[in-house]
Write a protein that holds these residues in place. Structure first.
Motif, short mmCIF file in Angstrom:
data_model
loop_
_atom_site.label_atom_id
_atom_site.label_comp_id
_atom_site.label_asym_id
_atom_site.label_seq_id
_atom_site.Cartn_x
_atom_site.Cartn_y
_atom_site.Cartn_z
N SER A 13 0.83 -1.22 0.00
CA SER A 13 0.00 0.00 0.00
C SER A 13 0.86 1.26 0.00
O SER A 13 0.52 2.24 -0.66
CB SER A 13 -0.97 0.00 1.19
OG SER A 13 -0.27 0.06 2.41
N VAL A 14 1.96 1.24 0.71
CA VAL A 14 2.87 2.40 0.74
C VAL A 14 3.53 2.58 -0.62
O VAL A 14 3.57 3.69 -1.16
CB VAL A 14 3.93 2.24 1.87
CG1 VAL A 14 5.00 3.31 1.76
CG2 VAL A 14 3.27 2.28 3.23
N ARG A 17 0.94 3.85 -3.21
CA ARG A 17 0.63 5.27 -3.01
C ARG A 17 1.79 6.14 -3.47
O ARG A 17 1.59 7.14 -4.17
CB ARG A 17 0.33 5.53 -1.54
CG ARG A 17 -0.07 6.96 -1.24
CD ARG A 17 -0.39 7.17 0.24
NE ARG A 17 -1.46 6.30 0.70
CZ ARG A 17 -1.28 5.28 1.55
NH1 ARG A 17 -0.08 4.99 2.02
NH2 ARG A 17 -2.30 4.54 1.93
N ALA A 18 3.00 5.77 -3.12
CA ALA A 18 4.17 6.55 -3.52
C ALA A 18 4.34 6.54 -5.04
O ALA A 18 4.71 7.56 -5.63
CB ALA A 18 5.43 5.99 -2.85
N SER A 62 7.47 10.67 -0.74
CA SER A 62 6.19 10.11 -0.36
C SER A 62 6.36 8.87 0.51
O SER A 62 5.64 8.69 1.50
CB SER A 62 5.39 9.74 -1.62
OG SER A 62 4.18 9.12 -1.26
N THR A 63 7.30 8.01 0.15
CA THR A 63 7.55 6.81 0.94
C THR A 63 8.00 7.18 2.35
O THR A 63 7.48 6.64 3.34
CB THR A 63 8.61 5.92 0.26
OG1 THR A 63 8.13 5.54 -1.03
CG2 THR A 63 8.92 4.69 1.08
N SER A 65 7.48 9.93 4.01
CA SER A 65 6.37 10.54 4.72
C SER A 65 5.38 9.47 5.20
O SER A 65 4.90 9.52 6.34
CB SER A 65 5.65 11.54 3.81
OG SER A 65 4.54 12.09 4.46
N SER A 66 5.08 8.51 4.36
CA SER A 66 4.16 7.44 4.73
C SER A 66 4.72 6.59 5.86
O SER A 66 4.01 6.24 6.80
CB SER A 66 3.85 6.55 3.53
OG SER A 66 3.11 7.25 2.57
N VAL A 70 2.97 6.14 9.50
CA VAL A 70 2.61 4.81 10.01
C VAL A 70 3.29 4.56 11.35
O VAL A 70 2.65 4.07 12.30
CB VAL A 70 2.97 3.71 8.98
CG1 VAL A 70 2.89 2.33 9.61
CG2 VAL A 70 2.06 3.81 7.77
#
Length: 81
Positions: A13-14, A17-18, A62-63, A65-66, A70
């Motif tokens: 999912s990460v 999204r990234a 993005s990765t 930040s995710s 989390v």
């Protein structure tokens, strides 16, 4: 205990999204920075490598930040030991 950075970063999912964010943001940045070169057909190997980096940077941001989100969420939800 919170998962390791790489465990979260490689979660499907990460990564998905990234990837979506990198595709959108990378394309906008590439068009801004290299659009004229692409339209003129003036892309050499150096410019192509820079274009690839243009997609890699938003993917990494993005990765990261995710993963941090989390991990913060996991720490907040875990009871104190």
């Amino acid at each position: 205990m919170a998962d390791s950075f790489w465990t979260v970063a490689t979660d499907v999912s990460v990564a998905r999204r990234a990837g979506k964010i990198a595709l959108i943001v990378g394309t906008v940045l590439m068009a801004i920075n290299y659009g004229d070169h692409i339209l003129k057909g003036e892309m050499d190997i150096r410019a192509i490598l820079k274009c690839l980096a243009t997609y890699l940077v938003p993917y990494c941001v993005s990765t990261y930040s995710s993963v941090m989100a989390v991990r913060d969420r996991t720490q907040t939800l875990e009871p104190d030991a």
